[in-house]
Scaffold this active site. Structure first.
Site, PDB file in Angstrom:
ATOM      1  N   CYS A  77       0.828  -1.210   0.000  1.00  0.00           N
ATOM      2  CA  CYS A  77       0.000   0.000   0.000  1.00  0.00           C
ATOM      3  C   CYS A  77       0.866   1.266   0.000  1.00  0.00           C
ATOM      4  O   CYS A  77       1.546   1.535  -0.974  1.00  0.00           O
ATOM      5  CB  CYS A  77      -1.010  -0.030   1.151  1.00  0.00           C
ATOM      6  SG  CYS A  77      -2.365   1.161   0.923  1.00  0.00           S
ATOM      7  N   HIS A 178      -3.848  -4.912   0.005  1.00  0.00           N
ATOM      8  CA  HIS A 178      -3.368  -5.440   1.283  1.00  0.00           C
ATOM      9  C   HIS A 178      -3.450  -6.961   1.280  1.00  0.00           C
ATOM     10  O   HIS A 178      -4.523  -7.523   1.516  1.00  0.00           O
ATOM     11  CB  HIS A 178      -4.224  -4.892   2.430  1.00  0.00           C
ATOM     12  CG  HIS A 178      -4.001  -3.446   2.707  1.00  0.00           C
ATOM     13  ND1 HIS A 178      -2.988  -2.994   3.529  1.00  0.00           N
ATOM     14  CD2 HIS A 178      -4.637  -2.344   2.259  1.00  0.00           C
ATOM     15  CE1 HIS A 178      -3.016  -1.676   3.579  1.00  0.00           C
ATOM     16  NE2 HIS A 178      -3.999  -1.261   2.806  1.00  0.00           N
ATOM     17  N   GLU A 180      -2.440  -8.926   3.494  1.00  0.00           N
ATOM     18  CA  GLU A 180      -2.760  -9.374   4.856  1.00  0.00           C
ATOM     19  C   GLU A 180      -4.245  -9.270   5.176  1.00  0.00           C
ATOM     20  O   GLU A 180      -4.710  -9.790   6.190  1.00  0.00           O
ATOM     21  CB  GLU A 180      -1.924  -8.589   5.875  1.00  0.00           C
ATOM     22  CG  GLU A 180      -2.379  -7.190   6.170  1.00  0.00           C
ATOM     23  CD  GLU A 180      -2.031  -6.140   5.114  1.00  0.00           C
ATOM     24  OE1 GLU A 180      -2.335  -4.966   5.355  1.00  0.00           O
ATOM     25  OE2 GLU A 180      -1.447  -6.499   4.057  1.00  0.00           O
TER      26      GLU A 180
END
Length: 197
Positions: A77, A178, A180
């Site tokens: 990001c 993202h 994650e």
């Protein structure tokens, strides 16, 4: 395997830490030069504002350190945007690893909301980050600025216009989305990053 997450003044470090732990990796969160240089993998996450964050990196010397790393490095990001040459967010010069400028999304239609937030698909994947992918996989984005498609683009997403969802150059990898927060798809991307030869 030693995995280091760059500790600096941008958020989202904990969710990256948790995602890696789910993969059986215990990362260290650090700004220590020796630890970062000795790591097998370095992750440069980020949620925040480009100018403020860039000034912090410069004040701490992390800017030169990140540019000098030889092992695989993954920007996420804001981390990806700071790896570029310049950002319109705060009109700031960045690390210049990727020779491209970061632009602000400009809505073309009423339904084009900025920030681009939510799930969107990956296309034109062409990096070992996406081994096992066919394209069309969904990942999670939250961003108001984007990196145009360029010679380092490793995946493309279309929102308002096509933009770089991922970048790759040498030992530097980066995702605008993202991983994650992208479920099983993001987990696979992180695992692919950890398994880079």
């Amino acid at each position: 395997m030693k995995v280091a997450i760059v500790k600096y003044n941008a958020g989202n470090i904990r969710s990256v830490d948790y995602a890696l732990r789910r993969l059986g990796v215990e990362p260290v969160i650090t700004a220590d030069e020796a630890v970062l240089r000795a790591a097998d993998r370095v992750i440069f996450p980020g949620v925040g504002e480009a100018e403020t964050t860039m000034r912090h990196l410069q004040a701490s010397g992390l800017d030169h350190l990140i540019m000098d790393l030889k092992q695989p490095v993954l920007g996420i990001c804001l981390g990806m945007q700071l790896m570029c040459r310049h950002s319109e967010e705060g009109d700031v010069d960045c690390l210049g690893i990727f020779d491209v400028d970061v632009k602000r999304f400009v809505s073309q239609r009423h339904e084009d909301k900025v920030p681009h937030m939510g799930w969107n698909t990956l296309g034109q994947v062409n990096s070992c980050l996406f081994d096992g992918f066919k394209g069309g996989e969904y990942v999670y984005f939250v961003h108001s600025y984007y990196v145009p498609v360029n010679e380092c683009t490793a995946a493309v997403t279309d929102y308002i216009q096509p933009f770089s969802a991922a970048l790759h150059k040498g030992n530097y990898y980066a995702t605008q989305f993202h991983p994650e927060k992208s479920g099983g798809v993001g987990e696979r991307i992180l695992r692919n990053f950890l398994e880079i030869k």
